[in-house]
Design a protein around this motif. Sequence first.
Motif, PDB file in Angstrom:
ATOM      1  N   GLY A   1       0.580   5.798   1.015  1.00  0.00           N
ATOM      2  CA  GLY A   1      -0.170   6.880   1.650  1.00  0.00           C
ATOM      3  C   GLY A   1       0.272   8.198   1.033  1.00  0.00           C
ATOM      4  O   GLY A   1       1.471   8.474   0.947  1.00  0.00           O
TER       5      GLY A   1
ATOM      6  N   THR B   1       3.832  10.370   5.906  1.00  0.00           N
ATOM      7  CA  THR B   1       2.690  11.030   5.256  1.00  0.00           C
ATOM      8  C   THR B   1       1.609  11.306   6.288  1.00  0.00           C
ATOM      9  O   THR B   1       1.118  12.432   6.402  1.00  0.00           O
ATOM     10  CB  THR B   1       2.138  10.148   4.120  1.00  0.00           C
ATOM     11  OG1 THR B   1       3.175   9.969   3.160  1.00  0.00           O
ATOM     12  CG2 THR B   1       0.940  10.795   3.452  1.00  0.00           C
ATOM     13  N   ALA B   2       1.224  10.279   7.027  1.00  0.00           N
ATOM     14  CA  ALA B   2       0.153  10.452   8.008  1.00  0.00           C
ATOM     15  C   ALA B   2       0.605  11.379   9.135  1.00  0.00           C
ATOM     16  O   ALA B   2      -0.106  12.297   9.530  1.00  0.00           O
ATOM     17  CB  ALA B   2      -0.264   9.102   8.571  1.00  0.00           C
TER      18      ALA B   2
ATOM     19  N   TYR C   1      -6.465  12.014   2.649  1.00  0.00           N
ATOM     20  CA  TYR C   1      -5.467  10.939   2.608  1.00  0.00           C
ATOM     21  C   TYR C   1      -5.848   9.996   1.463  1.00  0.00           C
ATOM     22  O   TYR C   1      -6.996   9.547   1.379  1.00  0.00           O
ATOM     23  CB  TYR C   1      -5.477  10.199   3.942  1.00  0.00           C
ATOM     24  CG  TYR C   1      -4.395   9.159   4.091  1.00  0.00           C
ATOM     25  CD1 TYR C   1      -3.100   9.524   4.450  1.00  0.00           C
ATOM     26  CD2 TYR C   1      -4.666   7.816   3.881  1.00  0.00           C
ATOM     27  CE1 TYR C   1      -2.102   8.571   4.599  1.00  0.00           C
ATOM     28  CE2 TYR C   1      -3.670   6.855   4.029  1.00  0.00           C
ATOM     29  CZ  TYR C   1      -2.391   7.241   4.389  1.00  0.00           C
ATOM     30  OH  TYR C   1      -1.410   6.300   4.534  1.00  0.00           O
TER      31      TYR C   1
ATOM     32  N   ARG D   1      -5.189   6.435  -0.331  1.00  0.00           N
ATOM     33  CA  ARG D   1      -4.626   5.121   0.003  1.00  0.00           C
ATOM     34  C   ARG D   1      -4.687   4.179  -1.220  1.00  0.00           C
ATOM     35  O   ARG D   1      -5.672   3.481  -1.433  1.00  0.00           O
ATOM     36  CB  ARG D   1      -5.392   4.533   1.189  1.00  0.00           C
ATOM     37  CG  ARG D   1      -5.095   3.088   1.564  1.00  0.00           C
ATOM     38  CD  ARG D   1      -3.638   2.780   1.772  1.00  0.00           C
ATOM     39  NE  ARG D   1      -2.993   3.416   2.908  1.00  0.00           N
ATOM     40  CZ  ARG D   1      -2.902   2.910   4.134  1.00  0.00           C
ATOM     41  NH1 ARG D   1      -3.425   1.755   4.397  1.00  0.00           N
ATOM     42  NH2 ARG D   1      -2.243   3.569   5.085  1.00  0.00           N
TER      43      ARG D   1
ATOM     44  N   PHE E   1       0.829  -1.200   0.000  1.00  0.00           N
ATOM     45  CA  PHE E   1       0.000   0.000   0.000  1.00  0.00           C
ATOM     46  C   PHE E   1       0.863   1.250   0.000  1.00  0.00           C
ATOM     47  O   PHE E   1       2.083   1.185   0.109  1.00  0.00           O
ATOM     48  CB  PHE E   1      -0.975  -0.019   1.182  1.00  0.00           C
ATOM     49  CG  PHE E   1      -0.336   0.149   2.537  1.00  0.00           C
ATOM     50  CD1 PHE E   1      -0.293   1.377   3.155  1.00  0.00           C
ATOM     51  CD2 PHE E   1       0.209  -0.944   3.212  1.00  0.00           C
ATOM     52  CE1 PHE E   1       0.279   1.539   4.417  1.00  0.00           C
ATOM     53  CE2 PHE E   1       0.777  -0.794   4.467  1.00  0.00           C
ATOM     54  CZ  PHE E   1       0.809   0.453   5.073  1.00  0.00           C
TER      55      PHE E   1
ATOM     56  N   LYS F   1       6.637  -1.259   1.343  1.00  0.00           N
ATOM     57  CA  LYS F   1       5.472  -0.904   2.161  1.00  0.00           C
ATOM     58  C   LYS F   1       4.469  -2.049   1.992  1.00  0.00           C
ATOM     59  O   LYS F   1       3.454  -1.930   1.288  1.00  0.00           O
ATOM     60  CB  LYS F   1       4.906   0.443   1.709  1.00  0.00           C
ATOM     61  CG  LYS F   1       4.158   1.168   2.811  1.00  0.00           C
ATOM     62  CD  LYS F   1       4.033   2.646   2.509  1.00  0.00           C
ATOM     63  CE  LYS F   1       3.136   3.354   3.502  1.00  0.00           C
ATOM     64  NZ  LYS F   1       3.591   3.321   4.892  1.00  0.00           N
TER      65      LYS F   1
HETATM   66  C1  COI Z   1       1.460   6.776   6.105  1.00  0.00           C
HETATM   67  O1  COI Z   1       2.068   7.624   6.742  1.00  0.00           O
HETATM   68  O2  COI Z   1       0.885   7.049   5.048  1.00  0.00           O
HETATM   69  C2  COI Z   1       1.398   5.406   6.570  1.00  0.00           C
HETATM   70  O3  COI Z   1       1.203   4.544   5.780  1.00  0.00           O
HETATM   71  C3  COI Z   1       1.539   5.159   8.010  1.00  0.00           C
HETATM   72  C4  COI Z   1       0.341   4.591   8.675  1.00  0.00           C
HETATM   73  C5  COI Z   1      -0.929   5.297   8.500  1.00  0.00           C
HETATM   74  C6  COI Z   1       0.272   3.139   8.589  1.00  0.00           C
END
Ligand code: COI
Length: 363
Positions: free
Chosen positions: A72, A300-301, A136, A138, A70, A193
């Motif tokens: 982000g 990112t998150a 966000y 995904r 995945f 990832k």
């Molecule tokens: C991100 O920062 O995008 C991540 O994938 C971390 C988390 C939300 C698992």
Amino acid sequence: MGYKIHIERTKRSRIGNVDFSNLPFGSIFSDHMFIAEYENGDWDNCRVVPFGNISIHPALSALHYGQAIFEGIKAEKNNEGVPIVFRPQKNFERFNLSAERMAMPQVPEEIFMGAIDHLLTIDRDWIPTSPDSSLYIRPFMFAAEEIVGIKPAERFIFCVFTSPVGKYYHHPVRVYVHDKYVRAFPGGTGYAKCAGNYAAAMMPLREIKKLGYDQILWLDGIHHRYLQEIGTMNIFVIIDGIIITPSLHEGTILHGVTRDSIITLAQEEGYVVQERDISIDEVIDAHNQGKLDDMFGTGTAAVLSHIGEFFYKGEVYELPPVELRDVSNKLRQRLIAIKSGKAEDLYGWLYHVPVGVYAAQIP
Ligand code: COI
């Protein structure tokens, strides 16, 4: 070129139910999602559909053997209301790097970016504008072989959904430096990832959460000594004014897009940045000598999230108050300003979704 994207709009938008001034992280989903299927060596059946459950076979190989990856990515709107996406090209490249490691097919740029273009056009009203919020994105891919035997799959599903989000961490992160469990080692999947990296962290994570900690700072898998990453974030340490972050050379840590951005901004500001091995002993020595200025994570998150304290082998080490951490506060503000289109985009990091082009094509 030439993957046709079919669009089915939702009949009933859920946007009216969302409180955009008080967004949680990751539990609200926009109206549409993108799906593409890989079979017989090519991608097909690309479509935007109403967000909803996916029906899967009980023998689906991703569920049993974990072939799943995945990404982000975050989007905001600039002052003109245009959706701007932060460095999606880097995430696209990392996605395909993860795919290669996991014996999965490459996703063509046209499909990856086409999914973002379509979703951010059709669901542009879902992009929040309140402080500390964003949309966000995904993207993910999983093996869709329906067979019990173990073999690299030949059928895959690529999917993208979006989620309006607020802050990931609401307070300085309390970190547990693990001296027993490890996340990655040379030759493993640390830089990918992939779902398995996160799955393997769950048991130690559950344990440390019971002790009141938020995240694990992983040490290297061979010596149990060198800082790797936090799982949700890459790690940075500032000792005596020098910014240090573990290098990517061993293939054990994620090639963080925010990590790369912070290094670039820090160098531009004239700070010395070292990408090198850094041991937990060096960090503790610096703390004991009063030279540990700061520790923070990037992702990112998490954007840039400060570490409040860390635990290692029975001792708790406190970091300086966040308001005194001038360097990281300055870098954080600069990054946030660029991502939201409020500061000049000197490095060409922002991708402007050509809403006009796609809106005309979407029924
Ligand atoms: C991100 O920062 O995008 C991540 O994938 C971390 C988390 C939300 C698992």
